[in-house]
Scaffold this active site. Structure first.
Site, PDB file in Angstrom:
ATOM      1  N   ARG A 218      32.713  27.487  31.178  1.00  0.00           N
ATOM      2  CA  ARG A 218      34.177  27.359  31.305  1.00  0.00           C
ATOM      3  C   ARG A 218      34.555  27.111  32.771  1.00  0.00           C
ATOM      4  O   ARG A 218      34.104  27.824  33.662  1.00  0.00           O
ATOM      5  CB  ARG A 218      34.842  28.623  30.784  1.00  0.00           C
ATOM      6  CG  ARG A 218      36.368  28.668  30.957  1.00  0.00           C
ATOM      7  CD  ARG A 218      36.773  29.374  32.238  1.00  0.00           C
ATOM      8  NE  ARG A 218      38.201  29.575  32.344  1.00  0.00           N
ATOM      9  CZ  ARG A 218      38.813  29.950  33.466  1.00  0.00           C
ATOM     10  NH1 ARG A 218      38.119  30.153  34.560  1.00  0.00           N
ATOM     11  NH2 ARG A 218      40.114  30.122  33.496  1.00  0.00           N
TER      12      ARG A 218
ATOM     13  N   THR B  93      41.053  35.925  42.257  1.00  0.00           N
ATOM     14  CA  THR B  93      40.513  34.770  42.975  1.00  0.00           C
ATOM     15  C   THR B  93      41.024  34.752  44.406  1.00  0.00           C
ATOM     16  O   THR B  93      42.140  35.209  44.660  1.00  0.00           O
ATOM     17  CB  THR B  93      40.988  33.508  42.227  1.00  0.00           C
ATOM     18  OG1 THR B  93      40.244  33.411  41.028  1.00  0.00           O
ATOM     19  CG2 THR B  93      40.821  32.250  43.035  1.00  0.00           C
TER      20      THR B  93
HETATM   21  N1  ASP Z   1      42.286  31.108  38.536  1.00  0.00           N
HETATM   22  C1  ASP Z   1      41.033  31.750  38.201  1.00  0.00           C
HETATM   23  C2  ASP Z   1      40.462  31.095  36.972  1.00  0.00           C
HETATM   24  O1  ASP Z   1      41.166  30.934  35.997  1.00  0.00           O
HETATM   25  C3  ASP Z   1      41.147  33.219  37.973  1.00  0.00           C
HETATM   26  C4  ASP Z   1      41.834  33.991  39.087  1.00  0.00           C
HETATM   27  O2  ASP Z   1      42.798  33.506  39.684  1.00  0.00           O
HETATM   28  O3  ASP Z   1      41.383  35.130  39.376  1.00  0.00           O
HETATM   29  O4  ASP Z   1      39.294  30.802  36.953  1.00  0.00           O
END
Ligand code: ASP
Length: 311
Positions: free
Chosen positions: A199, A171
């Site tokens: 989700r 992310t």
């Molecule tokens: N925090 C993000 C999520 O759980 C995933 C990520 O950090 O890549 O949707």
């Protein structure tokens, strides 16, 4: 004038070493885009521009590089917060468009709402003319092997942690401090590989994936379910309000994350209104970069690594 960005956390995998140069370059370019924006714009503009860059470059789990849900579809989440007035805009499960952070900005500035999902998000995307997504190049990466194996499992919707750990989190997020002393924070993601449709993780949830007030701004990455339980970004900022220095504030928040959900669950970037900053994670890697006006940007991949100047 400072901009910090992150491009995810997780385990150190061989592909990361192979892509090392590209990752460092894209991270530092995003931070530089943010700082250049600060010459004429405010911290909110800088966060949006830095994140838009990372959504569009396709290297990270956001926008063009976003991971896909169990059906192989794109469902993007993003959140944005303007510190001085604690205004928030966020979008969940955006389908069919690349740049979720621009939509979050519209929600912050032009609507009475904070978090919009589904049809409402699409109405706004169309209205503001967001670039439509073409079929994702991610489709060929882990599909259909892992997906098939996952679906074969009787309780595949609850036994996926291993897979998330393996594939990592990438992310993107940014925090910025402008010349007026204002802070902003944001994050954007495709979520986690093979998630159930619908989700939502931490990224569109204020206080979890992003947070900013007039003292501190933070952005997180990692397993959303863990970050939400720890209210990670709010926790780190509150630590500063309670008198911890910025390094301790980030470390304590990550300590709580680990206590609740275990190691290898996430990382955070933190910036305060005096320009102090810190990074912390309970993962092997935390892709990150910093840019300041008049200085070379610096970036790093491993959590234990020092930031190095990037040409
Ligand atoms: N925090 C993000 C999520 O759980 C995933 C990520 O950090 O890549 O949707």
């Amino acid at each position: 004038m400072i901009v910090l960005v992150h491009g995810g956390a997780g385990r150190y995998r061989p592909e990361i070493e192979e892509r090392r140069e590209v990752i460092l370059r894209e991270l530092s370019s995003a931070a530089v885009v943010g700082v250049e924006t600060l010459r004429t714009g405010n911290a909110l503009d800088a966060v949006v521009e830095a994140i838009t860059y990372m959504e569009s470059c396709g290297e990270f789990n956001a926008g063009k590089g976003a991971v896909l849900n169990i059906r192989g579809e794109l469902e993007l989440d993003a959140g944005l917060m303007w510190g001085p007035r604690m205004e928030i805009g966020a979008v969940g499960g955006l389908k069919g468009y690349w740049n979720a952070i621009k939509l979050a900005r519209f929600i912050l500035e032009e609507t009475d709402h904070i978090l919009v999902t589904g049809e409402g998000a699409n109405i706004i995307a169309e209205k503001i003319g967001l670039e439509k997504a073409s079929p994702s190049k991610r489709r060929i990466q882990f599909f259909p092997k892992i997906r098939e194996r996952t679906l074969k499992g009787k309780y595949w919707w609850r036994k996926n942690l291993e897979i998330y750990n393996l594939l990592g989190y990438s992310t993107v997020g940014a925090v910025a401090l402008d010349k007026e002393g204002n802070l902003a924070a944001g994050a954007s993601t495709g979520g986690i590989w093979l998630k159930l449709p619908g989700r939502l993780g931490d990224t569109p949830i204020p206080g979890a994936g992003f947070y900013a007030d007039n003292v501190c701004a933070a952005s997180a990455t990692g397993l959303g379910e863990a970050i939400m339980r720890a209210l990670l970004t709010f926790r780190a900022c509150r630590n500063i309000a309670l008198g911890l220095n910025i390094k301790e504030a980030a470390r304590e928040a990550i300590k709580v994350l680990t206590l609740i959900s275990g190691p290898n669950t996430g990382g955070i970037i933190l910036l305060d209104s005096r320009g102090n900053y810190s990074f912390a994670a309970n993962t092997e890697i935390l892709l990150r970069a910093i840019a300041k006006e008049g200085e070379k940007p610096k970036a790093a991949i491993k959590t234990s690594e020092k930031l190095v100047a990037i040409k």
